[in-house]
Design a protein around this motif. Sequence first.
Motif, mmCIF file in Angstrom:
data_model
loop_
_atom_site.group_PDB
_atom_site.id
_atom_site.type_symbol
_atom_site.label_atom_id
_atom_site.label_comp_id
_atom_site.label_asym_id
_atom_site.label_seq_id
_atom_site.Cartn_x
_atom_site.Cartn_y
_atom_site.Cartn_z
ATOM 1 N N PHE A 11 0.828 -1.204 0.000
ATOM 2 C CA PHE A 11 0.000 0.000 0.000
ATOM 3 C C PHE A 11 0.865 1.257 0.000
ATOM 4 O O PHE A 11 0.589 2.218 -0.705
ATOM 5 N N ILE A 14 2.915 1.809 -3.402
ATOM 6 C CA ILE A 14 2.198 2.365 -4.552
ATOM 7 C C ILE A 14 1.568 3.716 -4.254
ATOM 8 O O ILE A 14 0.847 4.263 -5.087
ATOM 9 N N ALA A 15 1.857 4.239 -3.103
ATOM 10 C CA ALA A 15 1.339 5.570 -2.780
ATOM 11 C C ALA A 15 2.164 6.624 -3.513
ATOM 12 O O ALA A 15 1.756 7.765 -3.648
ATOM 13 N N ARG A 20 4.506 4.059 -9.054
ATOM 14 C CA ARG A 20 3.441 3.474 -9.870
ATOM 15 C C ARG A 20 3.852 3.481 -11.340
ATOM 16 O O ARG A 20 3.596 2.513 -12.074
ATOM 17 N N LEU A 78 0.478 -7.232 -5.272
ATOM 18 C CA LEU A 78 -0.631 -6.315 -5.538
ATOM 19 C C LEU A 78 -1.992 -6.976 -5.358
ATOM 20 O O LEU A 78 -3.013 -6.321 -5.256
ATOM 21 N N HIS A 82 -5.549 -5.358 -4.276
ATOM 22 C CA HIS A 82 -6.717 -5.424 -5.146
ATOM 23 C C HIS A 82 -7.915 -5.975 -4.392
ATOM 24 O O HIS A 82 -9.040 -5.491 -4.530
ATOM 25 N N VAL A 85 -9.257 -3.351 -1.741
ATOM 26 C CA VAL A 85 -10.028 -2.302 -2.393
ATOM 27 C C VAL A 85 -11.318 -2.873 -2.962
ATOM 28 O O VAL A 85 -12.370 -2.237 -2.909
ATOM 29 N N TRP A 92 -19.102 1.827 -4.188
ATOM 30 C CA TRP A 92 -18.856 2.968 -5.056
ATOM 31 C C TRP A 92 -19.859 3.076 -6.201
ATOM 32 O O TRP A 92 -19.738 3.941 -7.047
ATOM 33 N N ASP B 9 -4.196 12.150 -2.345
ATOM 34 C CA ASP B 9 -4.923 11.339 -3.299
ATOM 35 C C ASP B 9 -5.291 10.047 -2.577
ATOM 36 O O ASP B 9 -4.805 9.777 -1.479
ATOM 37 N N PHE B 11 -4.616 6.984 -3.119
ATOM 38 C CA PHE B 11 -3.518 6.044 -2.902
ATOM 39 C C PHE B 11 -2.797 6.345 -1.599
ATOM 40 O O PHE B 11 -2.461 5.443 -0.840
ATOM 41 N N ASN B 12 -2.559 7.598 -1.385
ATOM 42 C CA ASN B 12 -1.870 7.986 -0.165
ATOM 43 C C ASN B 12 -2.761 7.778 1.059
ATOM 44 O O ASN B 12 -2.297 7.312 2.101
ATOM 45 N N ILE B 14 -5.028 5.631 1.670
ATOM 46 C CA ILE B 14 -5.166 4.246 2.129
ATOM 47 C C ILE B 14 -3.824 3.587 2.422
ATOM 48 O O ILE B 14 -3.745 2.399 2.702
ATOM 49 N N ARG B 76 -16.368 6.061 -3.850
ATOM 50 C CA ARG B 76 -16.138 6.313 -5.271
ATOM 51 C C ARG B 76 -14.671 6.553 -5.603
ATOM 52 O O ARG B 76 -14.179 6.167 -6.660
ATOM 53 N N LEU B 78 -12.262 5.111 -4.510
ATOM 54 C CA LEU B 78 -11.470 3.877 -4.509
ATOM 55 C C LEU B 78 -11.527 3.163 -5.847
ATOM 56 O O LEU B 78 -10.717 2.287 -6.134
ATOM 57 N N ARG B 79 -12.457 3.572 -6.637
ATOM 58 C CA ARG B 79 -12.597 2.907 -7.927
ATOM 59 C C ARG B 79 -11.359 3.042 -8.815
ATOM 60 O O ARG B 79 -10.880 2.059 -9.366
ATOM 61 N N VAL B 81 -8.402 3.439 -7.925
ATOM 62 C CA VAL B 81 -7.357 2.626 -7.324
ATOM 63 C C VAL B 81 -7.536 1.170 -7.726
ATOM 64 O O VAL B 81 -6.597 0.499 -8.146
ATOM 65 N N HIS B 82 -8.773 0.742 -7.604
ATOM 66 C CA HIS B 82 -9.063 -0.642 -7.948
ATOM 67 C C HIS B 82 -8.718 -0.917 -9.399
ATOM 68 O O HIS B 82 -8.153 -1.960 -9.742
ATOM 69 N N TRP B 84 -6.547 0.722 -11.283
ATOM 70 C CA TRP B 84 -5.104 0.770 -11.509
ATOM 71 C C TRP B 84 -4.466 -0.561 -11.095
ATOM 72 O O TRP B 84 -3.723 -1.160 -11.857
ATOM 73 N N VAL B 85 -4.799 -0.997 -9.912
ATOM 74 C CA VAL B 85 -4.237 -2.258 -9.441
ATOM 75 C C VAL B 85 -4.688 -3.406 -10.329
ATOM 76 O O VAL B 85 -3.927 -4.321 -10.631
ATOM 77 N N GLY B 86 -5.921 -3.318 -10.767
ATOM 78 C CA GLY B 86 -6.453 -4.369 -11.620
ATOM 79 C C GLY B 86 -5.674 -4.504 -12.923
ATOM 80 O O GLY B 86 -5.665 -5.569 -13.541
#
Lengths: 113, 113
Positions: A11, A14-15, A20, A78, A82, A85, A92, B9, B11-12, B14, B76, B78-79, B81-82, B84-86
């Motif tokens: 976590f 990737i902040a 990233r 990751l 994933h 989140v 959301w 942001d 990412f930071n 969380i 919302r 977090l989407r 983020v999800h 990006w990680v995805g």
Amino acid sequence: MARAATTSDAFNAIAEPQRREILALLRAGERPVTDLAQELGMSQPGASKHLRVLREVGLVRVRGVGKQRLYGLDARGLRPVHEWVGGFERFWNESFDRLDTYVQDLKQARQEE
Amino acid sequence: MARAATTSDAFNAIAEPQRREILALLRAGERPVTDLAQELGMSQPGASKHLRVLREVGLVRVRGVGKQRLYGLDARGLRPVHEWVGGFERFWNESFDRLDTYVQDLKQARQEE
DNA sequence: CTATCATATTCCCATATCGGCATGCGTCAA
DNA sequence: TTGACGCATGCCGATATGGGAATATGATAG
């Protein structure tokens, strides 16, 4: 006690926007440090430092090839991110109509200051 | 230049374990600050501070009810983020043998420059 | 208005972080 | 061995962060 025990997990890794970017680049395959630095417009030491963090949390691997060190992606770390989140996925898409009205109120309140 | 533009942001936000706990708790519904603080074993100012960060990045909303301020989840943010990680999903189960071929290509490309 | 409850903010400290710069270290070629 | 190259590390400065303690702010009851 800055950022506490946060340090050294995916976590946190990737902040950082640049980290990233590094990870994103590495999806295309292994790369030597200088390559990454140049492509991302950062200094060589800068790249090395970010790569160190990524290495420490296990998101990248290194392999020495001659004078070079090739960094490669190891995205396994990751997955927990994933999943965490993803635990919010159903939230959301919820209706936030109430929230929107709140935002409106807030904007008005601001202009009145 | 510490931590650069990272701040503010999702990412930071969380990246902090306690903030993740707060978000997780809020899935169950709105909560007043003191409630959260007590449940998570942190001080009231501590909770307020984390909530401030979460508010600033838009992951929670506040609503005043009498003397209390109810914090609610707004997932919302977090989407992205999800997503990006995805983008790494297909990599976290991959075998790492393939990486070698890329290296070869890279070396050749370099020599041709 | 005043007291009180619920929160937010401020101040301070210790520490962690990022960036730049200089330097150290390992590998390879001659 | 000596250079040269590729990268890692160390040090520094500026800043951001989290936690604790004290205090300020806001809303409500009386």
